[in-house]
Write an enzyme that holds these catalytic residues in place. Structure first.
Site, PDB file in Angstrom:
ATOM      1  N   SER A  39       2.705  16.309 -45.797  1.00  9.13           N
ATOM      2  CA  SER A  39       4.034  16.551 -46.351  1.00  9.13           C
ATOM      3  C   SER A  39       4.844  15.304 -47.337  1.00  9.13           C
ATOM      4  O   SER A  39       5.012  15.827 -48.492  1.00  9.13           O
ATOM      5  CB  SER A  39       5.153  16.870 -45.253  1.00  9.13           C
ATOM      6  OG  SER A  39       4.626  17.756 -44.485  1.00  9.13           O
ATOM      7  N   ASN A  40       4.649  14.213 -46.987  1.00  2.42           N
ATOM      8  CA  ASN A  40       5.237  13.089 -47.905  1.00  2.42           C
ATOM      9  C   ASN A  40       4.332  13.230 -49.197  1.00  2.42           C
ATOM     10  O   ASN A  40       4.690  12.923 -50.169  1.00  2.42           O
ATOM     11  CB  ASN A  40       5.482  11.938 -46.977  1.00  2.42           C
ATOM     12  CG  ASN A  40       4.316  11.309 -46.996  1.00  2.42           C
ATOM     13  OD1 ASN A  40       3.564  10.770 -47.962  1.00  2.42           O
ATOM     14  ND2 ASN A  40       3.831  11.281 -45.671  1.00  2.42           N
ATOM     15  N   SER A  79       0.659   8.331 -45.699  1.00  2.00           N
ATOM     16  CA  SER A  79      -0.442   8.769 -44.713  1.00  2.00           C
ATOM     17  C   SER A  79      -1.839   8.159 -45.204  1.00  2.00           C
ATOM     18  O   SER A  79      -2.918   8.673 -44.653  1.00  2.00           O
ATOM     19  CB  SER A  79      -0.548  10.091 -44.188  1.00  2.00           C
ATOM     20  OG  SER A  79      -0.483  10.797 -45.289  1.00  2.00           O
ATOM     21  N   GLU A 114       5.984  17.406 -36.558  1.00  2.00           N
ATOM     22  CA  GLU A 114       7.169  16.696 -36.388  1.00  2.00           C
ATOM     23  C   GLU A 114       8.314  17.819 -36.021  1.00  2.00           C
ATOM     24  O   GLU A 114       9.075  17.701 -35.239  1.00  2.00           O
ATOM     25  CB  GLU A 114       7.551  15.909 -37.531  1.00  2.00           C
ATOM     26  CG  GLU A 114       8.982  15.252 -37.426  1.00  2.00           C
ATOM     27  CD  GLU A 114       9.655  14.645 -38.401  1.00  2.00           C
ATOM     28  OE1 GLU A 114      10.933  14.409 -38.632  1.00  2.00           O
ATOM     29  OE2 GLU A 114       8.600  14.108 -39.210  1.00  2.00           O
ATOM     30  N   THR A 141      11.908  14.316 -41.251  1.00  2.00           N
ATOM     31  CA  THR A 141      12.108  12.819 -41.856  1.00  2.00           C
ATOM     32  C   THR A 141      11.571  12.573 -43.241  1.00  2.00           C
ATOM     33  O   THR A 141      11.587  11.632 -43.921  1.00  2.00           O
ATOM     34  CB  THR A 141      11.381  11.569 -40.852  1.00  2.00           C
ATOM     35  OG1 THR A 141      10.080  11.943 -40.532  1.00  2.00           O
ATOM     36  CG2 THR A 141      12.327  11.724 -39.501  1.00  2.00           C
TER      37      THR A 141
END
Length: 296
Positions: free
Chosen positions: A229-230, A272, A133, A169
Site C-alpha cells: 500500500s505504501n 517494504s 492491517e 497507518t
C-alpha cells in the site's frame, strides 16, 4: 558514464525490520517458523526467508495447527487470532508494529468505552478494504467498523450518529485531511465528530524527501511489491515529481531503452522493499549502462 544513486531514505521501516529480525532469530535457532500471511508485501523478501525455512500460512491453516510457533507480522491481527492461538496452544511471536498496536488499542478503547446500555460508537476507518492491517483494526470493533477507501465512499457514514475517524497507518495524509473536511461539512448539528491522524510518519515523512530525490534525477526506478500500500502511495509521489518514473518489482522488469542517454538515474522503494533488492537493481543498471557505453 551514468551516475546511479540509491535513495538513502528508502528501505524497510522499523516495524518490518523488527518482524524480519524476529523471524531470522528463530530460523537461526530452529530452521523453521510459521508466519501468518506474508511477512512483508515484497515477494523477493518472502522468497528469501522461505528458502531459510519461513513457512507462510493462512488463517484457515492456523486453525489446524497445534503446539507450534507462529510469527504475527507487523500489520497486526484481530483478537480472534490470539484466541485461536490460545485454544490451540500456539506460541505467538508477536511482531505487530508498535504504531499499529497503539492504533488497535485506541480503537478498542473507543469502541468499548460507551456507557452500559448505550450503543457502541460509530468507528470509521480510512483504509484499504481487506488489507491485513485493516482487518486487525476492524477486529477491535467486533466487525462493526465502517471502512472507507477514499473520499468517494463517505456516503457510507451515518451523519446522524457520533463519528470517530481513524486511518490505516500507511494511507495518504492529504487524502485523510480531505475526508476530515468533508465529514465536518456534512455532520449534523449536535453530533460529535472526532478524527485521529494515525498515519505512520515513517511513510508520511518520506513523501517530501522522495519527491526531492525523484526531481534530482532524469530517470527513477521505484522498486516495490505489487501488494504494498505504501509503495503505491510513494510511487505516485515519485511519478508526480518526475514523470519519467517506472514501477518495478525487481531487476528483471528493467527496460534497457529507459536508460538510453540518461546521466542521472535514481533508485528508490517502499518501506517494504529490502535494500539488497534495490542494490541488485543498481548493479543491473550499472551493467546495462556500461554495455550501452561499450557499444557506442
Amino acid at each position: 558514464m551514468a551516475i546511479i544513486e540509491i535513495d538513502k531514505g528508502s528501505g524497510f521501516c522499523f516495524g518490518v525490520t523488527t518482524a524480519i529480525r524476529k523471524a531470522e532469530e528463530e530460523l537461526n535457532e530452529t530452521g523453521h517458523l510459521y508466519c501468518l500471511g506474508d511477512i512483508v508485501h515484497n515477494t523477493a523478501e518472502v522468497d528469501r526467508l522461505a528458502s531459510r525455512g519461513l513457512e507462510t500460512i493462512t488463517h484457515e491453516q492456523l486453525e489446524q495447527l497445534h503446539d507450534v510457533k507462529v510469527l504475527l507480522r507487523a500489520h497486526g491481527e484481530p483478537p480472534e487470532t490470539y484466541e485461536t492461538a490460545r485454544r490451540n496452544r500456539i506460541d505467538i511471536i508477536d511482531a505487530t508494529c508498535p504504531v499499529v498496536l497503539k492504533l488497535q488499542q485506541r480503537i478498542n478503547t473507543t469502541f468499548n468505552g460507551s456507557e452500559a446500555g448505550k450503543p457502541a460508537p460509530q468507528i470509521v476507518i480510512y483504509g484499504k478494504r481487506g488489507h491485513a492491517e485493516v482487518l486487525g483494526l476492524v477486529g477491535q470493533t467486533q466487525g462493526q467498523a465502517t471502512v472507507i477507501e477514499n473520499i468517494g465512499e463517505i456516503d457510507k457514514i451515518d451523519y446522524s450518529r457520533d463519528i470517530y475517524l481513524y486511518s490505516q497507518t500507511t494511507k495518504s495524509v492529504q487524502e485523510f485531511q480531505h475526508i476530515v473536511e468533508e465529514i465536518k461539512r456534512r455532520v449534523q448539528l449536535g453530533v460529535i465528530f472526532r478524527s485521529f491522524d494515525t498515519i505512520c510518519r515513517s511513510v508520511a515523512n518520506r513523501i517530501p524527501q522522495i519527491r526531492e530525490f525523484a526531481a534530482q534525477h532524469e530517470l527513477i526506478l521505484f522498486v516495490s511489491g505489487a501488494k504494498s500500500s505504501n509503495g503505491r502511495i510513494l510511487f505516485a509521489e515519485c511519478k508526480d515529481a518526475n514523470p519519467n518514473s517506472h514501477l518495478i518489482s525487481g531487476e528483471g522488469d528493467i527496460d534497457p531503452s529507459w536508460l538510453e542517454g540518461k546521466e542521472r538515474i535514481g533508485i528508490c522503494g517502499a518501506t517494504s522493499t529490502p535494500r539488497w533488492l534495490m542494490q541488485r537493481v543498481s548493479d543491473t543498471v550499472y551493467q546495462l549502462t556500461n554495455n550501452n557505453n561499450a557499444k557506442s
